[in-house]
Design a protein around this motif. Structure first.
Motif, PDB file in Angstrom:
ATOM      1  N   VAL A 268      32.150  45.663 -29.456  1.00  0.00           N
ATOM      2  CA  VAL A 268      31.255  45.054 -28.238  1.00  0.00           C
ATOM      3  C   VAL A 268      31.898  43.628 -28.131  1.00  0.00           C
ATOM      4  CG1 VAL A 268      28.999  44.043 -27.800  1.00  0.00           C
ATOM      5  CG2 VAL A 268      29.224  46.334 -29.157  1.00  0.00           C
ATOM      6  N   ALA A 269      31.948  43.417 -26.910  1.00  0.00           N
ATOM      7  CA  ALA A 269      32.419  42.111 -26.328  1.00  0.00           C
ATOM      8  C   ALA A 269      31.477  41.147 -26.231  1.00  0.00           C
ATOM      9  CB  ALA A 269      33.246  42.199 -25.022  1.00  0.00           C
ATOM     10  N   LEU A 270      31.263  40.035 -26.736  1.00  0.00           N
ATOM     11  CA  LEU A 270      30.081  39.074 -26.716  1.00  0.00           C
ATOM     12  C   LEU A 270      30.746  37.926 -25.785  1.00  0.00           C
ATOM     13  CD1 LEU A 270      29.219  39.046 -30.610  1.00  0.00           C
ATOM     14  CD2 LEU A 270      28.320  40.332 -28.663  1.00  0.00           C
ATOM     15  N   ILE A 271      30.175  37.735 -24.673  1.00  0.00           N
ATOM     16  CA  ILE A 271      30.772  36.492 -23.927  1.00  0.00           C
ATOM     17  C   ILE A 271      29.881  35.441 -23.654  1.00  0.00           C
ATOM     18  CG2 ILE A 271      31.062  36.514 -21.273  1.00  0.00           C
ATOM     19  CD1 ILE A 271      32.281  39.006 -22.648  1.00  0.00           C
ATOM     20  N   ASN A 272      30.563  34.545 -24.285  1.00  0.00           N
ATOM     21  CA  ASN A 272      30.120  32.985 -24.584  1.00  0.00           C
ATOM     22  C   ASN A 272      30.088  32.406 -23.136  1.00  0.00           C
ATOM     23  OD1 ASN A 272      29.927  33.258 -27.326  1.00  0.00           O
ATOM     24  ND2 ASN A 272      31.683  31.889 -27.549  1.00  0.00           N
ATOM     25  N   THR A 273      28.834  31.431 -23.017  1.00  0.00           N
ATOM     26  CA  THR A 273      28.290  30.971 -21.628  1.00  0.00           C
ATOM     27  C   THR A 273      27.886  29.463 -22.201  1.00  0.00           C
ATOM     28  OG1 THR A 273      26.049  31.440 -21.663  1.00  0.00           O
ATOM     29  CG2 THR A 273      27.758  33.046 -20.454  1.00  0.00           C
ATOM     30  N   PRO A 274      27.633  28.464 -21.227  1.00  0.00           N
ATOM     31  CA  PRO A 274      26.950  27.460 -21.532  1.00  0.00           C
ATOM     32  C   PRO A 274      25.566  27.365 -22.109  1.00  0.00           C
ATOM     33  CG  PRO A 274      28.308  27.154 -19.355  1.00  0.00           C
ATOM     34  CD  PRO A 274      28.050  28.701 -19.718  1.00  0.00           C
ATOM     35  N   GLU A 275      24.917  28.615 -21.850  1.00  0.00           N
ATOM     36  CA  GLU A 275      23.759  28.819 -22.513  1.00  0.00           C
ATOM     37  C   GLU A 275      23.709  29.514 -23.737  1.00  0.00           C
ATOM     38  OE1 GLU A 275      23.899  27.889 -18.314  1.00  0.00           O
ATOM     39  OE2 GLU A 275      24.513  29.807 -19.254  1.00  0.00           O
ATOM     40  N   VAL A 276      24.495  30.289 -24.076  1.00  0.00           N
ATOM     41  CA  VAL A 276      24.643  31.203 -25.188  1.00  0.00           C
ATOM     42  C   VAL A 276      26.015  31.122 -25.834  1.00  0.00           C
ATOM     43  CG1 VAL A 276      24.213  33.321 -26.240  1.00  0.00           C
ATOM     44  CG2 VAL A 276      22.699  32.520 -24.304  1.00  0.00           C
ATOM     45  N   HIS A 277      25.976  30.785 -27.195  1.00  0.00           N
ATOM     46  CA  HIS A 277      27.001  31.042 -28.040  1.00  0.00           C
ATOM     47  C   HIS A 277      27.121  31.998 -28.884  1.00  0.00           C
ATOM     48  CE1 HIS A 277      31.020  29.395 -29.703  1.00  0.00           C
ATOM     49  NE2 HIS A 277      30.407  29.689 -30.954  1.00  0.00           N
ATOM     50  N   ASN A 278      27.848  32.933 -28.940  1.00  0.00           N
ATOM     51  CA  ASN A 278      28.011  33.907 -30.017  1.00  0.00           C
ATOM     52  C   ASN A 278      28.842  33.615 -31.445  1.00  0.00           C
ATOM     53  OD1 ASN A 278      26.315  35.966 -28.369  1.00  0.00           O
ATOM     54  ND2 ASN A 278      27.974  35.426 -26.921  1.00  0.00           N
ATOM     55  N   VAL A 279      28.465  34.051 -32.214  1.00  0.00           N
ATOM     56  CA  VAL A 279      29.016  33.958 -33.557  1.00  0.00           C
ATOM     57  C   VAL A 279      29.158  35.420 -34.360  1.00  0.00           C
ATOM     58  CG1 VAL A 279      27.476  32.630 -34.903  1.00  0.00           C
ATOM     59  CG2 VAL A 279      30.020  32.297 -35.670  1.00  0.00           C
ATOM     60  N   VAL A 280      30.128  35.497 -35.217  1.00  0.00           N
ATOM     61  CA  VAL A 280      30.168  36.836 -35.733  1.00  0.00           C
ATOM     62  C   VAL A 280      30.275  36.845 -37.410  1.00  0.00           C
ATOM     63  CG1 VAL A 280      31.209  39.036 -35.836  1.00  0.00           C
ATOM     64  CG2 VAL A 280      31.224  37.956 -33.570  1.00  0.00           C
ATOM     65  N   VAL A 281      29.564  37.634 -38.093  1.00  0.00           N
ATOM     66  CA  VAL A 281      29.566  37.681 -39.293  1.00  0.00           C
ATOM     67  C   VAL A 281      29.351  39.144 -39.776  1.00  0.00           C
ATOM     68  CG1 VAL A 281      27.297  37.382 -39.868  1.00  0.00           C
ATOM     69  CG2 VAL A 281      28.660  36.431 -41.517  1.00  0.00           C
TER      70      VAL A 281
ATOM     71  N   ILE B  22      35.808  34.651 -33.162  1.00  0.00           N
ATOM     72  CA  ILE B  22      34.813  34.824 -34.287  1.00  0.00           C
ATOM     73  C   ILE B  22      33.776  34.099 -33.854  1.00  0.00           C
ATOM     74  CG2 ILE B  22      34.286  34.689 -36.523  1.00  0.00           C
ATOM     75  CD1 ILE B  22      37.219  34.928 -37.357  1.00  0.00           C
ATOM     76  N   GLY B  23      33.975  32.962 -33.097  1.00  0.00           N
ATOM     77  CA  GLY B  23      32.765  32.167 -32.593  1.00  0.00           C
ATOM     78  C   GLY B  23      32.780  30.724 -33.366  1.00  0.00           C
ATOM     79  N   THR B  24      33.776  30.575 -34.105  1.00  0.00           N
ATOM     80  CA  THR B  24      33.445  29.351 -35.000  1.00  0.00           C
ATOM     81  C   THR B  24      34.222  27.970 -34.454  1.00  0.00           C
ATOM     82  OG1 THR B  24      35.251  30.168 -36.515  1.00  0.00           O
ATOM     83  CG2 THR B  24      33.068  30.482 -37.101  1.00  0.00           C
ATOM     84  N   ARG B  25      35.015  28.480 -33.350  1.00  0.00           N
ATOM     85  CA  ARG B  25      35.688  27.527 -32.601  1.00  0.00           C
ATOM     86  C   ARG B  25      35.743  27.766 -30.965  1.00  0.00           C
ATOM     87  NH1 ARG B  25      42.199  25.916 -33.442  1.00  0.00           N
ATOM     88  NH2 ARG B  25      42.278  24.386 -31.875  1.00  0.00           N
ATOM     89  N   LEU B  26      35.746  26.637 -30.369  1.00  0.00           N
ATOM     90  CA  LEU B  26      36.123  26.992 -28.813  1.00  0.00           C
ATOM     91  C   LEU B  26      37.502  27.240 -28.655  1.00  0.00           C
ATOM     92  CD1 LEU B  26      34.095  23.873 -27.147  1.00  0.00           C
ATOM     93  CD2 LEU B  26      33.253  26.287 -27.800  1.00  0.00           C
ATOM     94  N   ALA B  27      37.982  27.828 -27.319  1.00  0.00           N
ATOM     95  CA  ALA B  27      39.135  28.137 -26.923  1.00  0.00           C
ATOM     96  C   ALA B  27      40.012  26.746 -26.822  1.00  0.00           C
ATOM     97  CB  ALA B  27      39.089  28.803 -25.644  1.00  0.00           C
ATOM     98  N   THR B  28      41.228  26.882 -27.094  1.00  0.00           N
ATOM     99  CA  THR B  28      42.417  25.592 -27.228  1.00  0.00           C
ATOM    100  C   THR B  28      42.254  24.929 -25.884  1.00  0.00           C
ATOM    101  OG1 THR B  28      43.440  26.654 -29.054  1.00  0.00           O
ATOM    102  CG2 THR B  28      44.142  24.643 -27.753  1.00  0.00           C
ATOM    103  N   SER B  29      42.044  23.908 -25.765  1.00  0.00           N
ATOM    104  CA  SER B  29      42.191  23.103 -24.445  1.00  0.00           C
ATOM    105  C   SER B  29      43.659  22.677 -24.103  1.00  0.00           C
ATOM    106  CB  SER B  29      41.291  21.839 -24.699  1.00  0.00           C
ATOM    107  OG  SER B  29      41.914  20.785 -25.319  1.00  0.00           O
ATOM    108  N   VAL B  30      43.559  22.716 -22.866  1.00  0.00           N
ATOM    109  CA  VAL B  30      44.794  22.383 -22.297  1.00  0.00           C
ATOM    110  C   VAL B  30      45.662  21.069 -22.929  1.00  0.00           C
ATOM    111  CG1 VAL B  30      46.358  21.767 -20.165  1.00  0.00           C
ATOM    112  CG2 VAL B  30      44.611  23.299 -20.052  1.00  0.00           C
ATOM    113  N   SER B  31      45.026  20.233 -23.182  1.00  0.00           N
ATOM    114  CA  SER B  31      45.544  18.978 -24.084  1.00  0.00           C
ATOM    115  C   SER B  31      45.758  19.406 -25.509  1.00  0.00           C
ATOM    116  CB  SER B  31      44.637  17.825 -23.818  1.00  0.00           C
ATOM    117  OG  SER B  31      43.231  17.908 -24.559  1.00  0.00           O
ATOM    118  N   GLU B  32      45.012  20.149 -26.108  1.00  0.00           N
ATOM    119  CA  GLU B  32      45.238  20.579 -27.415  1.00  0.00           C
ATOM    120  C   GLU B  32      46.506  21.314 -27.389  1.00  0.00           C
ATOM    121  OE1 GLU B  32      41.034  20.741 -29.673  1.00  0.00           O
ATOM    122  OE2 GLU B  32      41.789  22.582 -28.356  1.00  0.00           O
ATOM    123  N   LEU B  33      46.716  22.112 -26.343  1.00  0.00           N
ATOM    124  CA  LEU B  33      47.970  23.150 -26.337  1.00  0.00           C
ATOM    125  C   LEU B  33      49.256  22.192 -26.246  1.00  0.00           C
ATOM    126  CD1 LEU B  33      48.889  25.989 -26.252  1.00  0.00           C
ATOM    127  CD2 LEU B  33      48.881  25.975 -23.806  1.00  0.00           C
TER     128      LEU B  33
END
Length: 217
Positions: free
Chosen positions: A99-112, A200-211
């Motif tokens: 199942v794909a869990l879509i993160n949004t500004p309103e809801v953040h998903n994390v898996v265990v 997994i939900g324990t981090r955000l995607a890498t930002s352009v500056s981080e990349l």
């Protein structure tokens, strides 16, 4: 709601406190090869880490990059994640139902996986050691914001955190929010922004500056 979370728990149909058959075989081979002197334990650890953090998660990164760049594919993921993921060639054992869990500004998903370490191998490779630890498995359900903060992820109080419990029948892939400043990027380049922990939900995607600064792990 500040600090609140949902825990989507499902029935596990077998005792996950034991190692799986595959894990038992891997451990037996590791022990044999080490005792025979065929492989240096440190070399083996480096290989496993590579599969955990780089080779395996590249599949999931391609799924996320396609979702970011193709709205129709994103909708397909929402309605039938298993089929959408399989269409890119990522299917098989430990990934029959995802199942794909879509993160949004309103809801953040994390898996265990609270009872063991069920994990979507076809898209994420080998599970990291912390995902299998009893501390993560127990604490992220009870105090998800505290656990996320220990990973360096502090979410706005207005963002609701949902914790999803994987099982042998159902595994989850988090689709992180797309970072800003990537308009017009090709899928291959977008995939470079998708790190394992964000799926997994324990981090955000890498930002352009981080990349650009090389902070992709």
């Amino acid at each position: 709601m500040s600090g609140s979370h949902d825990h989507d728990h499902h029935h596990h149909d077998h005792d996950h406190s034991h190692l799986t058959e595959t894990e038992l075989r891997v451990r037996a081979l590791e022990t044999l090869f080490t005792e025979k002197g065929y492989v240096d334990p440190r070399t083996l650890e480096t290989i496993l880490e590579t599969y955990e953090t780089k080779i395996g998660p590249r599949n999931g990164a391609r799924v996320v990059a396609r979702a970011w760049s193709d709205p129709a594919y994103m909708e397909w993921l929402k309605t039938d994640g298993s089929a959408a993921i399989a269409s890119l060639g990522y299917a098989g054992r430990q990934g029959e139902h995802i199942v794909a869990l879509i993160n949004t500004p309103e809801v953040h998903n994390v898996v265990v996986c609270t009872l063991c370490s069920c994990y979507p191998w076809p898209v994420l490779g080998l599970p990291p050691s912390w995902y299998k630890s009893s501390a993560y498995r127990s604490r992220v359900v009870i105090e998800p914001r505290a656990v996320l903060s220990e990973f360096g992820l502090v979410l706005p109080e207005t963002t609701r955190v949902r914790v999803w419990d994987s099982t042998s029948e159902m595994r989850y892939l988090v689709i992180p929010m797309r970072p800003g400043g990537v308009e017009g990027w090709a899928e291959d380049k977008l995939a470079d922004l998708v790190n394992r922990d964000s799926m997994i939900g324990t981090r955000l995607a890498t930002s352009v500056s981080e990349l650009n600064s090389g902070q992709t792990e």
